[in-house]
Each structure stands twice: as structure tokens, then as C-alpha cells.
Write a protein that holds these residues in place. Structure first.
Motif, PDB file in Angstrom:
ATOM      1  N   LYS A   1       1.025  -1.232   0.019  1.00 29.78           N
ATOM      2  CA  LYS A   1      -0.113  -0.974   0.253  1.00 29.78           C
ATOM      3  C   LYS A   1       1.044   1.237   0.628  1.00 29.78           C
ATOM      4  N   ALA A   2      -0.108   2.412  -0.823  1.00 33.54           N
ATOM      5  CA  ALA A   2       1.483   3.771  -0.800  1.00 33.54           C
ATOM      6  C   ALA A   2       1.641   3.672   0.930  1.00 33.54           C
ATOM      7  N   GLY A   3       2.375   4.813   1.247  1.00 27.91           N
ATOM      8  CA  GLY A   3       2.812   4.792   3.046  1.00 27.91           C
ATOM      9  C   GLY A   3       3.865   3.839   3.417  1.00 27.91           C
ATOM     10  N   ASP A   4       3.469   2.520   2.690  1.00 32.49           N
ATOM     11  CA  ASP A   4       4.697   1.559   3.218  1.00 32.49           C
ATOM     12  C   ASP A   4       5.397   1.824   3.062  1.00 32.49           C
ATOM     13  N   ILE A   5       7.107   0.960   3.718  1.00 31.52           N
ATOM     14  CA  ILE A   5       7.926   1.092   3.813  1.00 31.52           C
ATOM     15  C   ILE A   5       8.936   0.376   3.757  1.00 31.52           C
ATOM     16  N   ILE A   6      10.000   0.287   2.663  1.00 28.35           N
ATOM     17  CA  ILE A   6      10.668  -1.307   2.351  1.00 28.35           C
ATOM     18  C   ILE A   6      11.787  -1.126   2.696  1.00 28.35           C
ATOM     19  N   VAL A   7      11.958  -2.442   3.821  1.00 32.39           N
ATOM     20  CA  VAL A   7      12.894  -2.511   4.527  1.00 32.39           C
ATOM     21  C   VAL A   7      14.439  -3.434   3.951  1.00 32.39           C
ATOM     22  N   SER A   8      13.395  -4.111   3.905  1.00 28.18           N
ATOM     23  CA  SER A   8      14.271  -5.770   3.521  1.00 28.18           C
ATOM     24  C   SER A   8      13.790  -6.340   1.814  1.00 28.18           C
ATOM     25  N   VAL A   9      14.914  -7.037   1.188  1.00 25.59           N
ATOM     26  CA  VAL A   9      14.286  -7.731  -0.079  1.00 25.59           C
ATOM     27  C   VAL A   9      15.190  -9.678   0.748  1.00 25.59           C
ATOM     28  N   ASN A  10      13.857 -10.150   0.768  1.00 21.48           N
ATOM     29  CA  ASN A  10      15.216 -11.555   0.743  1.00 21.48           C
ATOM     30  C   ASN A  10      15.342 -11.407   2.162  1.00 21.48           C
ATOM     31  N   GLY A  11      15.029 -10.740   3.147  1.00 20.03           N
ATOM     32  CA  GLY A  11      16.753 -10.844   4.928  1.00 20.03           C
ATOM     33  C   GLY A  11      17.217  -9.667   4.052  1.00 20.03           C
ATOM     34  N   LYS A  12      17.280  -9.528   3.295  1.00 18.36           N
ATOM     35  CA  LYS A  12      18.777  -8.284   3.424  1.00 18.36           C
ATOM     36  C   LYS A  12      18.171  -6.780   3.221  1.00 18.36           C
ATOM     37  N   GLU A  13      19.055  -5.774   4.177  1.00 24.07           N
ATOM     38  CA  GLU A  13      18.308  -4.759   4.476  1.00 24.07           C
ATOM     39  C   GLU A  13      18.614  -4.056   3.091  1.00 24.07           C
ATOM     40  N   ILE A  14      17.372  -2.884   3.306  1.00 23.56           N
ATOM     41  CA  ILE A  14      17.326  -1.948   2.073  1.00 23.56           C
ATOM     42  C   ILE A  14      17.615  -0.408   2.596  1.00 23.56           C
ATOM     43  N   ARG A  15      18.612   0.064   1.234  1.00 25.42           N
ATOM     44  CA  ARG A  15      19.177   1.501   2.225  1.00 25.42           C
ATOM     45  C   ARG A  15      18.432   2.765   2.002  1.00 25.42           C
ATOM     46  N   SER A  16      17.948   2.863   0.507  1.00 28.13           N
ATOM     47  CA  SER A  16      17.279   3.064  -0.555  1.00 28.13           C
ATOM     48  C   SER A  16      16.835   2.492  -1.222  1.00 28.13           C
ATOM     49  N   PHE A  17      15.865   4.077  -2.379  1.00 26.76           N
ATOM     50  CA  PHE A  17      14.306   3.581  -3.028  1.00 26.76           C
ATOM     51  C   PHE A  17      15.334   2.829  -4.637  1.00 26.76           C
ATOM     52  N   ASN A  18      16.653   3.784  -4.779  1.00 27.90           N
ATOM     53  CA  ASN A  18      16.895   3.201  -5.873  1.00 27.90           C
ATOM     54  C   ASN A  18      18.291   2.114  -5.506  1.00 27.90           C
ATOM     55  N   GLU A  19      18.189   1.026  -4.337  1.00 27.21           N
ATOM     56  CA  GLU A  19      19.288  -0.246  -3.844  1.00 27.21           C
ATOM     57  C   GLU A  19      17.764  -1.130  -4.342  1.00 27.21           C
ATOM     58  N   LEU A  20      16.225  -0.657  -3.609  1.00 30.92           N
ATOM     59  CA  LEU A  20      15.193  -1.341  -3.814  1.00 30.92           C
ATOM     60  C   LEU A  20      15.280  -1.141  -5.243  1.00 30.92           C
ATOM     61  N   ARG A  21      15.448  -0.218  -6.782  1.00 31.58           N
ATOM     62  CA  ARG A  21      15.141  -0.553  -7.439  1.00 31.58           C
ATOM     63  C   ARG A  21      15.763  -1.055  -8.734  1.00 31.58           C
ATOM     64  N   ALA A  22      17.826  -0.540  -7.585  1.00 34.09           N
ATOM     65  CA  ALA A  22      18.218  -1.693  -8.869  1.00 34.09           C
ATOM     66  C   ALA A  22      17.989  -3.741  -8.101  1.00 34.09           C
ATOM     67  N   LYS A  23      18.101  -3.941  -7.069  1.00 36.47           N
ATOM     68  CA  LYS A  23      17.767  -5.194  -6.379  1.00 36.47           C
ATOM     69  C   LYS A  23      16.384  -5.871  -7.480  1.00 36.47           C
ATOM     70  N   ILE A  24      15.213  -5.512  -7.564  1.00 39.78           N
ATOM     71  CA  ILE A  24      13.986  -6.071  -8.579  1.00 39.78           C
ATOM     72  C   ILE A  24      14.329  -6.027  -9.767  1.00 39.78           C
ATOM     73  N   ALA A  25      15.173  -5.112 -10.169  1.00 39.13           N
ATOM     74  CA  ALA A  25      15.245  -5.073 -10.815  1.00 39.13           C
ATOM     75  C   ALA A  25      16.008  -6.191 -11.775  1.00 39.13           C
ATOM     76  N   THR A  26      17.289  -6.871 -11.207  1.00 41.49           N
ATOM     77  CA  THR A  26      17.796  -7.720 -11.993  1.00 41.49           C
ATOM     78  C   THR A  26      17.938  -9.338 -11.118  1.00 41.49           C
ATOM     79  N   LEU A  27      16.838  -9.129 -10.240  1.00 44.47           N
ATOM     80  CA  LEU A  27      16.364  -9.967  -9.476  1.00 44.47           C
ATOM     81  C   LEU A  27      15.948 -11.398 -10.823  1.00 44.47           C
ATOM     82  N   GLY A  28      14.738 -10.922 -11.597  1.00 42.92           N
ATOM     83  CA  GLY A  28      14.091 -10.948 -13.004  1.00 42.92           C
ATOM     84  C   GLY A  28      13.002 -11.162 -13.382  1.00 42.92           C
TER      85      GLY A  28
END
Length: 455
Positions: free
Chosen positions: A309-336
Motif C-alpha cells: 500500500k501507499a505509505g509502506d516502507i520497504i526495509v528488506s528484500v529476501n532478508g537483506k537490508e534495503i538502504r534506499s529506493f534506488n537500491e530497491l529498484r536495482a535489486k528488484i530489476a536484477t532479480l528477474g
């Protein structure tokens, strides 16, 4: 390095007139107080054979604008620009990741536009390399050595376990001097916003990285690959202790996709957002400003289906910490596309997890005109599990185009070309690289199989 121009000068200074030469029998002690001196040499002896130098040749096409007065003399249809081809040569580095199959990882910008790729191994051998596939947006390319034997591959680490302060060693071919080793530490993690690449999640290091190190190895003290060196930040492109490497976990995801699909099958979450400021964190009941803030969830997206939902804060992907929105974008894009991910989120001050299946990016589609003139007007993508067959699908077509005139239709699936099976875009590209005069396309249309002949 990428987008830099450097001039290297070397001056040799003699000092024999100032200092007397040391006795021929003098040697550095191997131990001090009965303790062996620390050295990286044993580790490097195992690792350096896996790092190679890459030399490329090709042609760059540039547009030259002509004066409008030419139309006065030659008529209104005379073109006001012309294309010029200029030969170029380039140098870079690469890392052997599979000794049996001869796979080498390097940067896309090292091999971009190359017609020939030559790899020099640590033992002096020179071998031609074939480009398997590359991704400009993440600056990764995968090469394969032809008929190579007795190769040494590097062991891959888990870059998500890196910490600031860990020791790091950079290996590459700076300035074309030959294999060079420099050392330092991991200075920062999750660096982005540098506008070097589209998807940025860099490891920052102060190990000296210079022009020609692109595609080389960043390793830990165990001799394991932690990143692929790709960029530097400094005046005139020189080293000032700020270098960047692509994390090896991103590299693994991207190369696996290139091998399976012939391209990077980019994943999409379907959210819009930005960096988490301290004010936003406080307003949404979160104690730190590390994470990715979501301000919009796109309709019918993977995120909406997962319940984000809007307002959520994503803090990890697959148990690994996310520091920024750009890091989230890069990790999601390269997961496939099609991959499952577990997202840790903060909602109304409470921690929770959601599971999401990533959708496919529209950027995975390819304009067919780039593949062959007779296919102009069509748009291709790899088939999905829903299609029930492996091949290349026509996702869109201009009804007035050349491809349409040859009979190609939206929804057609290309299964073969000139009796050669085609299972993905990578195989189609490779087959068309042979520049056949006639294309005999085996097409699945609905439940029927037919052939289209394109000249």
C-alpha cells in the motif's frame, strides 16, 4: 574507465648516484620476532589467473550535419546529414567465472560496439571471445572463450554479507599496463544516484581503480569475487580513492538470465516512491531513515497483488537490508521477471512481511528492426509459461509495416529460423547475426504451425 579520457605519462628517475647499491646478498627478512610477515601473495597467486585483459576493435557510427545550402544546389530531397564510420580500439578487464565453459564477465561499456574481442590470459595466451549477451542498463556483459583449455575460475562470494571496513583487493589492467593489483577497504555500500548506470547499487572502495580496470575483479582476502569494477569518480578520470563496483550477487542474477533467455529478463514490482527522509520516517512511525518509501502502488501490478500500500516502507528484500529506493529498484530489476521475493515492510509503525511475484518489464521487449530489415514494424519478447512453448513472441506489430506485409501477426510465436530451433531472443539474435539472405520462419499461430518466408 567509463566516459573518461586520460593521458598517462611515465618518468623514470635514476637514483644510483645518490644511494649506494645494496649488497647482492641482502634480502628482506621473512619473519620478524619469529612471526611470519603478512602477505597477500599466496591468495593472489590463486586468484590472478582468473582475471584477464580484454582488447576490442570496432566501428563507431556518428552523424555529420551538412549545411542547408547543399539543398539549394542538389535539391530539397538532398539529406542534410550523413553517417560516418570510424574505427576504434579499447582495453578493459574481465573475470573468468566458469572455467569449464569459458565464461567471462566484464562491463557492457568495455565491449560496446566491438566487432572483435580478444582476451589475454594471465599466462600470456590470446584467445578470441564471443559475446553471449549484455545489459547496458546494469553495465554487465557475458563472454565465452572459444576452445579454451586450462582456465582458472574465481570463486563467487555473497556480496550481501559485505561490511564497511572489510578489506578489498582490485585486480585489472589499468591504462593497458598489464595485470595490476591494488588494495584498500570497502568504503560504502548501496551507493546510487551517480547517474553512471540506470540501475545503481554500487560497492564503493578506496582500492586504486583507474582507466582499464573496468570489468576487473574486486575480491576479499579469501580470494572470492565480491564485485566487478566499473567506474571511478575523480577529476580527469584519475583515481582519488573513490571507485565503484557492481555487487557480485547482481552479477550472478544477470548472467544467469542472459544464459537462460539470451537477455536480462528484468523484473518489475510496480511501485513509485522515493528516498526515506528523517521527517517521513518520523511521520510513519519508523526510527531510522533507511528504507524505500512507497507513495503509489500501480494498478494490477505485482505490488498490488501482494498487498502493498501507499505509505509502506520497504526495509528488506529476501532478508537483506534495503538502504534506499534506488537500491530497491536495482535489486528488484536484477532479480528477474517471475522470481519470488519476500519484502520486509513497515506499515503504521508495525513490521510485517509480504511475498511478491515480480512481473516482466516492458523494457524486455525488442524492436525487431534492430534484428533484421524484413522484420521492421514488429516487436518481440520471450515467451512465458502461459504460452506453453519456448520461443519468441510477436507482442505488437504495425499493420502497415514490412513485417505485416510478409504476413507476420501479433501473437505469432517464432519456433525456428531456417530449420534452426529458436527458444529465446538471444538465439534469434545469434541466428540473424549470420545475415541469411532468406528467413524461413517457423511460426506457431494458435494451434497451427506454418512457415513465413522473408527476404
Amino acid at each position: 574507465m567509463k566516459k573518461t579520457l586520460l593521458v598517462l605519462s611515465a618518468v623514470a628517475l635514476g637514483i644510483s648516484s645518490v644511494m649506494a647499491p645494496a649488497p647482492a646478498t641482502a634480502a628482506l627478512p621473512l619473519t620478524v620476532n619469529n612471526q611470519q610477515l603478512p602477505s597477500l601473495a599466496p591468495m593472489l597467486e590463486q586468484v590472478t589467473p582468473a582475471v584477464v585483459s580484454i582488447a576490442v576493435e570496432g566501428k563507431q557510427v556518428s552523424r555529420q550535419h551538412l549545411p542547408e545550402t547543399f539543398r539549394f544546389f542538389f535539391g530539397p530531397d538532398f539529406p542534410t546529414e550523413q553517417l560516418q564510420e570510424r574505427p576504434f580500439r579499447g582495453l578493459g578487464s574481465g573475470v573468468i567465472i566458469d572455467a569449464d565453459k569459458g565464461y567471462i564477465v566484464t562491463n557492457h561499456h568495455v565491449i560496446k560496439g566491438a566487432d572483435t574481442i580478444r582476451v589475454q590470459l594471465h599466462d600470456g595466451r590470446e584467445i578470441s571471445a564471443e559475446l553471449i549477451g549484455s545489459d547496458e542498463m546494469s553495465d554487465i556483459a557475458l563472454l565465452k572463450l572459444e576452445k579454451a583449455k586450462d582456465l582458472t575460475a574465481i570463486k563467487l562470494s555473497d556480496s550481501d554479507n559485505l561490511r564497511v571496513g572489510d578489506f578489498a583487493v582490485a585486480i585489472g589492467n589499468p591504462f593497458g599496463l598489464g595485470q595490476t593489483v591494488t588494495s584498500g577497504i570497502i568504503s560504502a555500500l548501496g551507493r546510487s544516484g551517480l547517474n553512471i548506470e540506470n540501475f545503481e547499487n554500487f560497492i564503493q572502495t578506496d582500492a586504486a581503480i583507474n582507466s582499464g580496470n573496468s570489468g576487473g575483479a574486486l575480491v576479499n582476502l579469501n580470494g572470492e569475487l565480491v564485485g566487478i569494477n566499473t567506474a571511478i569518480l575523480g577529476p580527469n578520470g584519475g583515481n582519488v580513492g573513490i571507485g565503484f563496483a557492481i555487487p557480485v550477487n547482481m552479477v550472478k542474477n544477470l548472467t544467469e538470465q542472459i544464459l537462460e533467455y539470451g537477455q536480462v529478463k528484468r523484473g518489475v514490482l510496480g511501485v513509485q516512491g522515493g528516498e526515506l527522509t528523517s521527517e517521513l520516517a518520523e511521520a510513519f512511525g519508523y526510527e531510522t531513515n533507511r528504507g524505500a518509501f512507497i507513495n503509489q502502488v500501480m494498478p494490477d501490478s505485482a505490488a498490488e497483488k501482494a498487498g502493498l500500500k501507499a505509505g509502506d516502507i520497504i526495509v528488506s528484500v529476501n532478508g537483506k537490508e534495503i538502504r534506499s529506493f534506488n537500491e530497491l529498484r536495482a535489486k528488484i530489476a536484477t532479480l528477474g521477471a517471475g522470481k519470488k521475493a519476500t519484502l520486509g515492510i513497515i506499515r503504521d509503525g508495525d513490521e510485517m512481511t509480504v511475498k511478491v511475484v515480480l512481473q516482466e518489464s516492458s523494457q524486455n521487449k525488442v524492436k525487431a528492426a534492430k534484428l533484421h530489415r524484413g522484420l521492421t514494424g514488429a516487436e518481440f519478447a520471450n515467451t512465458t509459461a502461459q504460452d506453453g512453448v519456448k520461443g519468441v513472441k510477436v507482442t505488437n506489430i504495425d499493420e502497415k509495416s514490412m513485417a505485416a506485409r510478409y504476413g507476420l501477426q501479433k501473437g505469432d510465436i517464432i519456433l525456428g529460423l531456417n530449420r534452426q530451433p529458436i527458444r529465446n531472443l538471444g538465439e534469434l539474435r545469434k541466428a540473424l547475426d549470420q545475415q541469411p539472405n532468406v528467413l524461413a520462419l517457423e511460426i506457431k499461430r494458435g494451434s497451427n504451425i506454418l512457415y513465413l518466408i522473408i527476404r
